[in-house]
Design an enzyme around this catalytic site. Structure first.
Site, short mmCIF file in Angstrom:
data_model
loop_
_atom_site.label_atom_id
_atom_site.label_comp_id
_atom_site.label_asym_id
_atom_site.label_seq_id
_atom_site.Cartn_x
_atom_site.Cartn_y
_atom_site.Cartn_z
N HIS A 177 6.06 63.92 -68.49
CA HIS A 177 6.95 64.78 -69.28
C HIS A 177 6.86 66.23 -68.83
O HIS A 177 7.86 66.93 -68.81
CB HIS A 177 6.62 64.65 -70.76
CG HIS A 177 7.31 63.48 -71.39
ND1 HIS A 177 8.35 63.60 -72.26
CD2 HIS A 177 7.12 62.16 -71.21
CE1 HIS A 177 8.78 62.41 -72.61
NE2 HIS A 177 8.04 61.52 -71.98
N LYS A 203 12.10 49.56 -76.18
CA LYS A 203 12.92 50.73 -75.78
C LYS A 203 12.72 51.01 -74.30
O LYS A 203 13.66 51.33 -73.57
CB LYS A 203 12.54 51.94 -76.64
CG LYS A 203 13.52 53.09 -76.58
CD LYS A 203 13.34 54.02 -75.40
CE LYS A 203 14.31 55.20 -75.43
NZ LYS A 203 14.14 56.11 -74.31
N GLU A 245 18.40 60.32 -69.34
CA GLU A 245 16.95 60.56 -69.51
C GLU A 245 16.25 60.72 -68.16
O GLU A 245 16.29 59.81 -67.32
CB GLU A 245 16.32 59.38 -70.28
CG GLU A 245 14.85 59.60 -70.57
CD GLU A 245 14.24 58.51 -71.46
OE1 GLU A 245 15.00 57.85 -72.19
OE2 GLU A 245 13.01 58.33 -71.39
N ASP A 286 29.51 46.43 -72.30
CA ASP A 286 29.33 46.73 -73.72
C ASP A 286 27.84 46.71 -74.01
O ASP A 286 27.27 45.70 -74.42
CB ASP A 286 30.09 45.70 -74.57
CG ASP A 286 30.00 46.00 -76.06
OD1 ASP A 286 29.18 46.84 -76.46
OD2 ASP A 286 30.76 45.38 -76.82
C1 MEV Z 1 10.47 56.44 -73.18
O1 MEV Z 1 11.85 56.54 -72.91
C2 MEV Z 1 10.02 55.01 -73.10
C3 MEV Z 1 8.55 54.75 -73.44
O2 MEV Z 1 8.24 55.26 -74.74
C4 MEV Z 1 8.36 53.26 -73.39
C5 MEV Z 1 6.99 52.79 -73.86
O3 MEV Z 1 6.32 53.45 -74.67
O4 MEV Z 1 6.61 51.68 -73.42
C6 MEV Z 1 7.64 55.47 -72.47
#
Ligand code: MEV
Length: 394
Positions: free
Chosen positions: A368, A255, A80, A271
């Site tokens: 982005h 995430k 990413e 792992d």
């Molecule tokens: C994208 O990989 C991760 C985000 O969505 C995390 C977040 O929203 O805090 C930008």
């Protein structure tokens, strides 16, 4: 060694390698370990089944990290865009005070399920009475781990069901200090070794014998204090509270943490699925899925804290099978599982900060758009997009 690799992104790839060889005191040619094809087909064929090739990912270094008083080059393997730049930017912001970490003992849980227990109260009592001798028996199975200061340290008993499809169900938890190993193989071996005795004592039938990935006895806590303007502190704290109130947001918040954690775990041959499973189970341990990291404005600074279960190893498993993971461990200097866990967790707090700062200020889309531009010109040396408005990209 300084992790403050100012202008690193502007260098060509060969020059980046040269700078890192000097910084990490590695031998000439060390980066061959992450050249295309470095993982040979023969080695790959010995690692898993039905191999037909190898699969590469970009391998990078996040700069500026200062963890528990020491500078660290943080290795990341990830597909990413912007995660490495985001981590480096956030680490630069945290650099004045640095990140501090605290870890628990490296205790893993092995589960021995017993079904069809006629009297669960009597079965549980019998197991509790025998806990000491069961732990002693388990310790005899792993003399080398005991020599290293680890080994089985306790046995806990939980009644899961009094009746139902499987009759009375009890689970015995064997607690094992795994030291610098992730410990899955050891814990599974121990559970299998004890299962018949546990089932007999409980008066039931032995069921599953396997470690739990909810490694709540093996956690890392990372903290940092960031000098930020009051308005930015306020919006980041509000973004944290959003995640604390809402599982939909908490999932995305987490995430953003796992972006940093997983990138380090993949680079160092861990792992990462085990850690992912454990992290999300831990996030939901109160019954409500919650953020693993929270941010507060203490009136003077932005304060972040992440608590995450992190079962990693620097010995055993496949850590040393992959030349790239050997290089990654050498680059970050992680000689112990505790240190590796501290580095991975810190990377997670950094990517979380970067994401929240971008989201709560200018929005994520600016980043982005820049990433899009990067994809179209893969060889360009343009500053990588970051998940925060960069003052200086690394
Ligand atoms: C994208 O990989 C991760 C985000 O969505 C995390 C977040 O929203 O805090 C930008």
């Amino acid at each position: 060694m300084s992790s403050r690799l100012s202008g690193f992104y502007r260098l060509g790839l060969a020059e980046r390698r040269r700078r890192l060889l000097v910084a990490a005191d590695l031998p000439e040619g060390a980066f061959a370990a992450v050249d295309p094809g470095a993982l040979s087909l023969d080695v790959a064929d010995g690692m898993i089944e039905n191999v037909v090739g190898t699969y590469a990912l970009p391998f990078a270094i996040a700069a500026n990290f200062h963890i528990d008083g020491t500078d660290v080059l943080v290795p990341m393997a990830i597909e990413e865009p912007s995660v490495v730049a985001a981590a480096s930017n956030a680490a630069r912001m945290a650099r004045p005070a640095g990140f501090t970490t605290v870890h628990s003992a490296p205790i893993m849980v092995g589960q021995i399920q017993v079904t069809n227990v006629v009297d669960v109260d009597a079965g549980a009592a019998a197991l509790r009475d025998a806990a000491g001798s069961l732990v002693e028996a388990a310790r005899a199975v792993v003399p080398r781990l005991i020599e290293r200061g680890g080994g089985p340290v306790g046995l806990e008993v939980r009644v899961l069901a009094r009746d139902g499809a499987d009759g009375g169900v009890i689970v015995a938890h064997l607690l094992v200090d795994c030291r610098d190993a992730m410990g899955a193989n050891t814990v599974n071996t121990l559970c299998e070794a004890l299962a018949d005795r546990v089932a007999a004592l409980a008066g039931g039938r032995a069921g599953l014998r396997i470690l739990s990935n909810l490694t709540d006895g093996r956690t890392v806590t990372v903290r940092c204090r960031i000098a930020e303007e009051p308005a930015v502190r306020a919006v980041i704290a509000a973004a944290s509270r959003f995640a604390e109130l809402d599982p939909y947001r908490a999932a995305t918040h987490n995430k953003g943490i796992m972006n940093g954690v997983d990138a380090v775990l993949v680079a160092t041959g861990q792992d990462w699925r085990a850690v992912e499973a454990g992290a999300h189970a831990y996030a939901a341990r109160t019954g409500l899925y919650r953020p693993l990291a929270v941010w507060r404005d203490d009136g003077e600074a932005l304060v972040g804290e992440l608590v995450i279960p992190l079962a990693v190893g620097t010995v055993g498993g496949s850590v040393h099978a992959h030349p790239g993971s050997r290089l990654a461990l050498a680059l970050c200097g992680a000689k112990t599982a505790e240190r590796l866990a501290a580095i991975a967790a810190t990377a997670g707090l950094a990517t979380n900060l970067a994401a929240l700062r971008a989201l709560a200020t200018e929005g994520i889309q600016r980043g982005h758009m820049a990433l899009h531009a990067r994809k179209q010109t893969p060889d360009s040396h343009r500053p990588p997009a970051a998940q925060l408005p960069p003052k200086e990209s690394t």
